[in-house]
Design a protein around this motif. Structure first.
Motif, PDB file in Angstrom:
ATOM      1  N   UNK A   1      44.150  40.486  48.699  1.00 25.73           N
ATOM      2  CA  UNK A   1      45.072  40.046  47.654  1.00 25.73           C
ATOM      3  C   UNK A   1      44.586  38.704  47.118  1.00 25.73           C
ATOM      4  N   UNK A   2      44.002  38.744  45.919  1.00 27.24           N
ATOM      5  CA  UNK A   2      43.354  37.564  45.341  1.00 27.24           C
ATOM      6  C   UNK A   2      44.251  36.932  44.285  1.00 27.24           C
ATOM      7  N   UNK A   3      44.451  35.631  44.399  1.00 27.00           N
ATOM      8  CA  UNK A   3      45.230  34.928  43.388  1.00 27.00           C
ATOM      9  C   UNK A   3      44.560  35.067  42.019  1.00 27.00           C
ATOM     10  N   UNK A   4      45.343  35.447  41.021  1.00 24.08           N
ATOM     11  CA  UNK A   4      44.789  35.630  39.676  1.00 24.08           C
ATOM     12  C   UNK A   4      44.117  34.344  39.192  1.00 24.08           C
ATOM     13  N   UNK A   5      42.966  34.523  38.572  1.00 17.46           N
ATOM     14  CA  UNK A   5      42.220  33.377  38.049  1.00 17.46           C
ATOM     15  C   UNK A   5      41.296  32.740  39.057  1.00 17.46           C
ATOM     16  N   UNK A   6      41.150  33.371  40.240  1.00 15.64           N
ATOM     17  CA  UNK A   6      40.250  32.842  41.268  1.00 15.64           C
ATOM     18  C   UNK A   6      39.256  33.929  41.664  1.00 15.64           C
ATOM     19  N   UNK A   7      38.124  33.546  42.240  1.00 20.51           N
ATOM     20  CA  UNK A   7      37.063  34.528  42.524  1.00 20.51           C
ATOM     21  C   UNK A   7      37.411  35.475  43.678  1.00 20.51           C
ATOM     22  N   UNK A   8      36.879  36.675  43.577  1.00 21.69           N
ATOM     23  CA  UNK A   8      37.033  37.675  44.635  1.00 21.69           C
ATOM     24  C   UNK A   8      36.044  37.366  45.753  1.00 21.69           C
ATOM     25  N   UNK A   9      36.505  37.290  46.997  1.00 17.00           N
ATOM     26  CA  UNK A   9      35.585  36.998  48.099  1.00 17.00           C
ATOM     27  C   UNK A   9      34.738  38.224  48.435  1.00 17.00           C
ATOM     28  N   UNK A  10      33.701  37.985  49.204  1.00 13.05           N
ATOM     29  CA  UNK A  10      32.933  39.119  49.715  1.00 13.05           C
ATOM     30  C   UNK A  10      33.848  39.947  50.607  1.00 13.05           C
ATOM     31  N   UNK A  11      33.707  41.265  50.525  1.00  4.78           N
ATOM     32  CA  UNK A  11      34.598  42.116  51.295  1.00  4.78           C
ATOM     33  C   UNK A  11      33.949  43.467  51.558  1.00  4.78           C
ATOM     34  N   UNK A  12      34.502  44.161  52.510  1.00  2.00           N
ATOM     35  CA  UNK A  12      34.029  45.498  52.849  1.00  2.00           C
ATOM     36  C   UNK A  12      34.289  46.443  51.682  1.00  2.00           C
ATOM     37  N   UNK A  13      33.407  47.399  51.494  1.00  2.00           N
ATOM     38  CA  UNK A  13      33.530  48.321  50.362  1.00  2.00           C
ATOM     39  C   UNK A  13      34.774  49.208  50.464  1.00  2.00           C
ATOM     40  N   UNK A  14      35.340  49.358  51.671  1.00  2.00           N
ATOM     41  CA  UNK A  14      36.532  50.182  51.836  1.00  2.00           C
ATOM     42  C   UNK A  14      37.821  49.424  51.529  1.00  2.00           C
TER      43      UNK A  14
END
Length: 399
Positions: free
Chosen positions: A81-94
């Motif tokens: 759950x990413x705060x809008x306007x901030x970058x998406x962290x590295x994460x598992x493809x699932x």
């Protein structure tokens, strides 16, 4: 070749201008706010999971890592759950990435509606599985106004409607039935964001109610969820403490028969916990299941006919109704003593039961109902909310 180079150039240029490219393994690209601060904690209010066993949450500066685990299984669902306007962290493809707070939601179970009302996000509701069984007055008003659509669920889902509505979040559940649960993969393939909510698999009433906090995570509504749950849990525990010292505990059977089988709540279910916290003894308390357990009618009959009370989910108004269903019921002591209670006190014109809707977030009131059944002297001012006593005859029903 020249055309391909131009396309690559345009993509790279677009990425630079948006300042939104991340090293995420997923396809999501978010537009980064020019005021984004990597050192800032974007979530002022946070939830602690006290009772629920089905989900966890970890907070980071600009995102929340949420995990849902199927009980007695290795299956897990992961959400970023990413705060809008901030970058998406590295994460598992699932993992499913969802920008929060979301602006639109489809709720495919009535149990999810009370949480949206409590955190004051009901205006973002765009779709439900079915209109018929909904009790919530605000939601019924939205239905009448045409602002909420009916989309079905599981194998009966109207995928065309879901794609057209295109909610940012789809709240759903799993049943363990493969062809029903396949709708989750279908939604993902359609580019939607399904999130599994399995509050009904919790072992305790407070664990079930705590999924309110889970839903709040997607709206940054933790403050409202915390305030509400704190009050409800305190009221619940205060009443449970009063009954904990009761030594003479009546025996209670539960469940109902259906097509030759008897479905009883497992000994580790939240129903069993309600009975225990209400100062009674559940007749199947040694069982280790959290969900309903199918048993032979004879097995339940032999063990349950001597129980002092029977709490059922049958839609009976009188003992006559029970007898017409099966004359053998008259051999149960609970029927002869008129100690039968049903959870169908708050039902709409279509049979939709509010016990399975608002009751999921009011464990304090449900517990008070149970105490009223077994030890009415302890709650003299409480009136039944979700339960009613089955009358001796069909001449009337208790309000």
């Amino acid at each position: 070749m020249k055309r391909n180079l131009i396309l690559v150039f345009l993509l790279v240029t677009s990425c630079i201008l948006m300042s939104g490219c991340t090293e995420s393994t997923g396809p999501e690209v978010t537009l980064i706010d020019e005021n984004y601060d990597a050192q800032k904690d974007y979530f002022t209010h946070k939830v602690d999971v006290e009772y629920a066993k089905g989900f966890t949450v970890e907070y980071f500066n600009n995102y929340k890592l949420v995990t849902v685990a199927e009980p007695q299984s290795d299956v897990e669902y992961s959400y970023i759950l990413v705060q809008k306007g901030t970058p998406v962290p590295e994460h598992d493809s699932d993992s499913i990435v969802i920008e929060v707070p979301v602006d639109s939601v489809a709720a495919l179970s009535t149990t999810q509606l009370p949480a949206l009302e409590i955190i004051e996000e009901l205006d973002k509701l765009k779709a439900v599985s079915a209109f018929t069984y909904i009790n919530s007055a605000p939601v019924r008003e939205m239905i009448d106004e045409g602002s909420v659509e009916e989309v079905g669920t599981g194998s009966y889902m109207n995928t065309e409607s879901m794609v057209r509505i295109n909610p940012e979040l789809v709240l759903t559940l799993t049943t363990g039935i493969p062809y029903d649960d396949e709708h989750i993969n279908t939604l993902i393939d359609l580019g939607l964001k399904p999130v599994v909510i399995n509050e009904y698999k919790e072992e305790t009433p407070l664990g079930q109610a705590e999924w309110l906090k889970f839903i709040s995570l997607f709206f940054n509504g933790e403050e409202q969820a915390n305030d509400y749950f704190t009050q409800v849990s305190e009221d619940y525990m205060e009443l449970a403490e009063k009954t904990s010292s009761i030594e003479e505990r009546p025996t209670v059977m539960s469940g109902m028969a259906w097509q030759g089988m008897w479905y009883v709540p497992g000994g580790k279910s939240f129903i069993a916990q309600y009975i225990d916290d209400a100062g009674a003894s559940y007749f199947w308390q040694e069982d280790d299941h959290t969900a309903s357990v199918p048993l032979d009618f004879e097995a339940v009959f032999d063990k349950g006919k001597e129980a002092d009370y029977w709490v059922t989910s049958s839609m009976w108004n009188s003992i006559d109704d029970a007898e017409s269903e099966d004359a053998l019921y008259l051999e149960f002591k609970s029927l002869t003593n008129e100690n039968v209670f049903t959870s169908y006190a708050k039902v709409n014109e279509n049979g939709g039961n509010d016990y399975y809707e608002s009751g999921t977030v009011r464990p304090d009131l449900v517990l008070a109902d149970f105490v009223k059944m077994f030890h009415p002297e302890m709650v003299p001012d409480h009136e039944f909310v979700y339960h009613k006593q089955v009358e001796a005859s069909s001449g009337g029903s208790e309000e």
